[in-house]
Design an enzyme around this catalytic site. Structure first.
Site, mmCIF file in Angstrom:
data_model
loop_
_atom_site.group_PDB
_atom_site.id
_atom_site.type_symbol
_atom_site.label_atom_id
_atom_site.label_comp_id
_atom_site.label_asym_id
_atom_site.label_seq_id
_atom_site.Cartn_x
_atom_site.Cartn_y
_atom_site.Cartn_z
ATOM 1 N N GLU A 17 0.752 -1.862 -0.284
ATOM 2 C CA GLU A 17 0.397 0.555 -0.717
ATOM 3 C C GLU A 17 0.954 1.020 -0.301
ATOM 4 O OE1 GLU A 17 -0.626 -3.034 2.459
ATOM 5 O OE2 GLU A 17 -2.634 -3.086 1.643
ATOM 6 N N PHE A 75 -10.822 -6.796 14.426
ATOM 7 C CA PHE A 75 -9.844 -7.461 13.757
ATOM 8 C C PHE A 75 -8.537 -6.696 12.720
ATOM 9 C CE2 PHE A 75 -8.853 -10.115 9.116
ATOM 10 C CZ PHE A 75 -7.670 -10.105 9.775
ATOM 11 N N GLN A 76 -7.964 -6.389 12.549
ATOM 12 C CA GLN A 76 -7.914 -5.481 11.204
ATOM 13 C C GLN A 76 -8.640 -4.143 11.668
ATOM 14 O OE1 GLN A 76 -8.287 -7.159 7.302
ATOM 15 N NE2 GLN A 76 -5.967 -7.641 7.478
ATOM 16 N N LYS A 94 -17.321 -0.276 7.159
ATOM 17 C CA LYS A 94 -18.076 -1.194 6.270
ATOM 18 C C LYS A 94 -19.116 -0.978 6.210
ATOM 19 C CE LYS A 94 -16.986 -6.019 4.543
ATOM 20 N NZ LYS A 94 -15.999 -7.607 4.531
ATOM 21 N N MET A 126 24.648 7.855 1.304
ATOM 22 C CA MET A 126 24.097 9.139 2.281
ATOM 23 C C MET A 126 24.839 8.510 3.701
ATOM 24 S SD MET A 126 24.313 12.689 2.124
ATOM 25 C CE MET A 126 23.457 13.479 0.140
#
Lengths: 160, 562
Positions: free
Chosen positions: B50, B112-113, B162, B475
């Site tokens: 993502e 969950f999630q 949702k 760097m």
């Protein structure tokens, strides 16, 4: 420098979090904060007092003004503003004479005495933070058992 | 009115906004919107992580100046885009990220999630929404795009539970939206502009400092007219690189930590600067107190909160950069003003520029940063779009890749996000499929999001990855060599992976080059290719980026090549 900021915001969940988080993320200081709904239930008014130099306070005002949920941000001139804070002190009473002395101190500040018990007295004062600090100093020798302060609420005087 | 679901209304609202591409990855909490996307003509570009979706949307937004859109599911999907939101917002890039959320009844129950993505993202977005009713969705989308694209652009998050996606209702689509506390337009401040002109004309050593705001408002022609009318040299911030053609005689290139020696030198000598669309980053101006010493600053910016934030200004002009510069030019034309090239300051500027360009000591060897980036410039068409990753290669690009066509160079300059450039290049290609796109990369950065090769190949978005490969975190290694007495730790990438084989495993093209001639041919092959081309260019791991302004010092204290 001490500054009083009056911030009109949308009365929506999470706005207080956003405002306080702005102070945290920008490394600004909140000296006191109070929030309440206005005469229009769509808006809340926050009063934040802060300490910083002129440049910092100007930047705080700009950053607050930039927030999408703020409607208006005003820096109030403390000479043209009524500002008050509510404070509650629970003070220990060690000997009988303490009660009278604490009462006398409270009266001299125009404070009210609540919940007087044999071993403690609760004193309430609505005043400027400076006056409250003075009261606290005088009550300290008796031992302050508990303290609660609301933060400043402020309104500009009419005609200004 | 017909009843439709919140998810249907979301896709319809996106179609009404003119969205043609969405970068994303589906999951449990955003499946209803994906199911509606299935029925839409909007193209879905599948990412492998993502974070890359957010960077692609960011790259798309910077090139098209319209908000790029990305989708992610709840919980880890949403937290994976936080870096992308922060990157876009730090660089004022328009972007709308849409995440799924657990159903409203489950919010706050550690479902969950579930993640409080609104709370997590708050510090790194311009604004965020979490509609709680299906009927709110189109209005939120309209407001989200409006906020993302106007004023100082930024990242907007829309988090949709949702059940809000699945609930059906008669859903209105507002034509206009009003946001009480948001006023992105400010009329150009003519009085302040007049003051600024007076100050510029009375100064003897003026400089224009072009920031990213010039690119955001596409004020290239106005900036060029102003510089040419006043014959004032132009330096830029790194984000403003390419706001002014770098092959122009008045151009000195970027100032700052890894700016051009001549630009830093002239900036240090100036008595007045017209700073346009910049926030005076510490990376650009060095020590704040040193920068403003002996310098009158005219600051033009669309964001009033930027005025006085990092630098004390003599004249502040709040307003859209393009509109304000137009007034500058118009007022100067009314004065029938055109300064001649015959002035002492400009003569000095030209000499300083020539001196540094002629005497810049470069790393010896065949494939050095300067040589390979100049070769890239030589072969790439002028209008090509360039993105960069973050690190030494980025700063070498600043020094050695001249942007000729304004507004074609993009980099993660605010947050400095490694792994940004490649997915951003893919997003840029989606916005401008007609133009060649190259990501100037380092191996450390490319390693972070190289799995976007799959997206590039399968979604037919071919870009060139110009991999400046020193098999090290260059760097950091340079800082360890310079400031930590060569105590080298955590920087050696040990020649792993083999980037050519990696590219080939994704169906892309991998070319390793050994000399400049091969490099030129590889770039040409990349330009012709219909798949991504990774050009692996091994360079000396010890090569430093110089000149260099050490952190906490001023521009005049440059470390120069010995």
């Amino acid at each position: 420098m001490w500054a009083i900021l009056s911030i009109l915001v949308e009365n929506k969940p999470g706005i207080l979090f956003k405002v306080t988080h702005l102070f945290r993320s920008r490394n600004f200081n909140i000296d006191s904060i109070s929030v309440g709904v206005t005469q229009n239930p769509e808006f809340s008014k926050m009063t934040i007092t802060t300490i910083g130099d002129e440049k910092q306070i100007e930047q705080i005002v700009k950053q607050l003004d930039k927030m999408i949920d703020t409607i208006e941000v005003k820096r109030l001139d403390d000479k043209k503003t009524v500002f008050r804070e509510l404070s509650l002190f629970r003070v220990k009473v060690s000997k009988p004479s303490d009660s009278m002395e604490i009462n006398n101190i409270a009266n001299s500040f125009g404070a009210k005495v609540h919940d007087a018990r044999r071993d403690s007295i609760m004193v309430a004062l609505t005043a400027t933070p400076e006056q409250i600090n003075n009261l606290q100093e005088l009550l300290a020798p008796y031992e302050i058992l508990d303290i609660a302060r609301t933060g400043v609420a402020a309104l500009q005087r009419g005609g200004d | 009115m017909e009843k439709i679901s919140g998810a249907r209304s979301l896709i319809k609202a996106l179609e009404k906004q003119g969205v043609k591409e969405i970068f994303g990855l589906p999951g449990g909490a955003n499946l209803p919107m994906y199911d509606e996307l299935y029925k839409s003509n909007i193209r879905h570009i599948l990412v492998r992580h993502e974070q890359s979706a957010a960077h692609m949307a960011d790259g798309f937004g910077r090139v098209s100046r319209r908000a790029g859109v990305c989708f992610a599911t709840s919980g880890p999907g949403a937290t994976n885009i936080v870096t992308g939101l922060a990157t876009a917002n730090a660089d004022s890039s328009p972007m709308v990220a849409i995440t799924g959320q657990v159903p409203t009844a489950m919010i706050g129950r550690d479902a969950f999630q579930e993640s409080d993505i609104i709370g997590i993202a708050n510090p790194v977005v311009k604004y965020s929404f979490q509609p709680t009713k299906a009927t709110d969705v189109p209005e939120v989308v309209k407001k989200g795009f409006y906020i993302a694209e106007t004023g100082r652009p930024g990242a907007v998050l829309i988090d949709i539970p949702k059940d809000v996606q699945t609930n059906e209702a008669e859903i209105p689509f507002p034509e206009e939206v009003k946001i009480r506390g948001y006023h992105p337009w400010t009329d150009p401040d003519i009085v302040a502009i007049e003051k600024a002109i007076k100050l510029l004309l009375s100064s003897t050593k003026p400089v224009i400092l072009a920031g990213g705001g010039v690119i955001i408002s596409s004020a290239f022609a106005e900036l060029q007219s102003l510089a040419e009318m006043l014959m004032i040299p132009v330096v830029s911030t790194f984000k403003g690189k390419g706001a002014f053609p770098e092959n122009h005689t008045l151009s000195l290139g970027p100032i700052g930590m890894h700016g051009h020696a001549e630009a830093n030198k002239i900036m240090s000598e100036a008595d007045c600067v017209l700073a346009i669309g910049t926030r005076f980053s510490d990376r650009s101006v060095g020590r704040f107190d040193e920068f403003e010493k002996n310098l009158k600053i005219i600051h033009l910016d669309v964001d009033p909160a930027e005025i006085g934030k990092n630098q004390t200004t003599s004249v502040a002009i709040v307003g859209d950069v393009k509109a304000s510069l137009r007034i500058f030019v118009k007022l100067l034309m009314q004065k029938a003003f055109k300064k001649t090239e015959e002035n002492e300051w400009l003569k000095h500027v030209t000499e300083v520029k020539q001196y540094w360009r002629d005497n810049l000591k470069l790393h010896p060897g065949e494939l050095t940063a300067a040589k390979i980036l100049r070769k890239l410039r030589e072969v790439m068409p002028a209008q090509s779009i360039v993105t960069t990753e973050v690190g030494q290669h980025q700063m070498w690009a600043s020094l050695f890749y001249d942007v000729i066509s304004p507004g074609t160079f993009f980099s993660s300059t605010g947050l400095g996000t490694m792994g940004w450039g490649f997915p951003a290049a893919i997003g840029a290609k989606a916005a401008r499929p007609d133009l060649p796109v190259v990501d100037i990369a380092g191996d450390g950065s490319f390693n972070m999001t190289e799995n976007s090769l799959a997206t590039s190949v399968l979604d037919n978005l071919p870009v060139i990855v110009f991999l400046v490969n020193n098999y090290t975190l260059g760097m950091v290694a340079q800082w360890q060599r310079t400031f930590y007495d060569r105590r080298m730790i955590g920087v050696d990438q040990k020649q792993c992976p083999d980037y050519c084989k990696l590219a080939e495993s994704y169906g892309a093209q991998g070319i390793r080059v050994g000399d400049l001639n091969e490099l030129g041919q590889a770039i040409k092959a990349g330009l012709k290719s219909n798949v991504a081309t990774v050009i692996d260019i091994p360079i000396d791991p010890e090569e430093d980026v110089l000149p260099f302004v050490a952190p906490g010092t001023s521009l005049k204290d440059m470390i120069l090549p010995s």
